[in-house]
Design an enzyme around this catalytic site. Structure first.
Site, mmCIF file in Angstrom:
data_model
loop_
_atom_site.group_PDB
_atom_site.id
_atom_site.type_symbol
_atom_site.label_atom_id
_atom_site.label_comp_id
_atom_site.label_asym_id
_atom_site.label_seq_id
_atom_site.Cartn_x
_atom_site.Cartn_y
_atom_site.Cartn_z
ATOM 1 N N SER A 60 0.823 -1.210 0.000
ATOM 2 C CA SER A 60 0.000 0.000 0.000
ATOM 3 C C SER A 60 0.857 1.261 0.000
ATOM 4 C CB SER A 60 -0.912 0.019 1.226
ATOM 5 O OG SER A 60 -1.633 -1.186 1.330
HETATM 6 N N1 SAH Z 1 -0.845 -5.033 4.146
HETATM 7 C C1 SAH Z 1 -0.148 -5.317 2.907
HETATM 8 C C2 SAH Z 1 -0.987 -4.902 1.691
HETATM 9 C C3 SAH Z 1 -1.159 -6.080 0.831
HETATM 10 S S1 SAH Z 1 -2.331 -5.994 -0.481
HETATM 11 C C4 SAH Z 1 1.231 -4.683 2.889
HETATM 12 O O1 SAH Z 1 1.552 -3.920 3.808
HETATM 13 O O2 SAH Z 1 2.019 -4.976 1.983
HETATM 14 C C5 SAH Z 1 -3.602 -7.043 0.141
HETATM 15 C C6 SAH Z 1 -3.239 -8.464 0.465
HETATM 16 O O3 SAH Z 1 -4.427 -9.100 0.907
HETATM 17 C C7 SAH Z 1 -2.741 -9.276 -0.724
HETATM 18 O O4 SAH Z 1 -1.491 -9.829 -0.418
HETATM 19 C C8 SAH Z 1 -3.809 -10.367 -0.882
HETATM 20 O O5 SAH Z 1 -3.297 -11.613 -1.295
HETATM 21 C C9 SAH Z 1 -4.365 -10.437 0.520
HETATM 22 N N2 SAH Z 1 -5.701 -11.036 0.608
HETATM 23 C C10 SAH Z 1 -6.776 -10.889 -0.217
HETATM 24 N N3 SAH Z 1 -7.818 -11.610 0.218
HETATM 25 C C11 SAH Z 1 -7.403 -12.246 1.356
HETATM 26 C C12 SAH Z 1 -8.021 -13.154 2.280
HETATM 27 N N4 SAH Z 1 -9.274 -13.571 2.134
HETATM 28 N N5 SAH Z 1 -7.299 -13.606 3.313
HETATM 29 C C13 SAH Z 1 -6.008 -13.209 3.507
HETATM 30 N N6 SAH Z 1 -5.373 -12.361 2.677
HETATM 31 C C14 SAH Z 1 -6.054 -11.876 1.617
#
Ligand code: SAH
Length: 209
Positions: A60
């Site tokens: 993000s």
């Molecule tokens: N907090 C992260 C942002 C990652 S983007 C950072 O600091 O880098 C969002 C993430 O959510 C992705 O890696 C995606 O695979 C994950 N995601 C999406 N649906 C999900 C679910 N149902 N359970 C766990 N993770 C999920």
């Protein structure tokens, strides 16, 4: 490779953008974001922008991480659940501000990389699991706060159930370009919803990958 000046500039931008909490700003300055992206993108790590981390996912934008972190720590939570570990950056920022972070990620290779970073940085209060976070992580509930870093069309019931009596859920709600950052505050059996700013997150998906 990443000068102190580059990081100070990012913090200045965050402050100008309205981030006020000094502890949050300190964590944003002291956390090496370049270690959470591919080496080829490391030179852009302190720009205030989202960056690709593979598997169609992104780390993000720093401003959003800081803003959501401020929302998470309002009621001084001790135990926090993050859904969507991704690169691990948001969890790393929170790890310096609360006692214990639980974080779940559905894409296994991303989780493996994130775990390596936590180890490398000595962040010992983060526990990470490969799981579908739409069901939360019941084993360690209730949580003082739950932060979801992917956008959901609706608010998963399991997450509401796993909130402590005065817990807060921070979650982007909506589809594609119509998402609002939303805060749900639990007051015993009453859940209050507050809709904040428009945001753009990758979708929260069901199941593991
Ligand atoms: N907090 C992260 C942002 C990652 S983007 C950072 O600091 O880098 C969002 C993430 O959510 C992705 O890696 C995606 O695979 C994950 N995601 C999406 N649906 C999900 C679910 N149902 N359970 C766990 N993770 C999920």
């Amino acid at each position: 490779m990443t000068s102190q000046r580059t990081r100070d500039r990012l913090v200045m931008r965050l402050r100008e953008g309205g981030i006020q909490n000094q502890d949050v700003l300190d964590m944003m300055r002291d956390t090496p974001r370049h270690l959470f992206v591919d080496e080829a993108l490391a030179s852009r790590a302190y720009e205030d922008t989202a960056l690709p981390i593979g598997y169609n996912q992104t780390i993000s934008q720093p401003y959003i991480v800081a803003a959501m972190t401020e929302l998470v720590i309002v009621n001084r939570p001790r135990k926090v659940l993050e859904v969507g570990t991704g690169s691990g950056y948001q969890a790393a920022i929170l790890s310096g501000l609360v006692d214990k972070i639980y974080t779940v990620e559905r894409i296994e290779p991303l989780l493996t990389l994130a775990r390596q970073r936590f180890r490398q940085l000595g962040l010992r209060n983060i526990r990470a699991a490969h799981n579908d976070g739409t069901v939360g992580w019941p084993d360690f509930s209730p949580y003082d706060a739950i932060i979801v870093t992917a956008a959901s069309e609706n608010i998963p019931d399991a997450l509401l159930h796993q909130l402590a009596a005065n817990g807060r859920l921070i979650i982007p709600v909506g589809l594609r370009d119509k998402q609002l950052l939303t805060v749900i505050t639990r007051n015993g059996d009453v859940f209050e919803q507050e809709d904040l700013d428009p945001v753009t997150f990758v979708p929260l998906l069901k199941g593991e990958a």
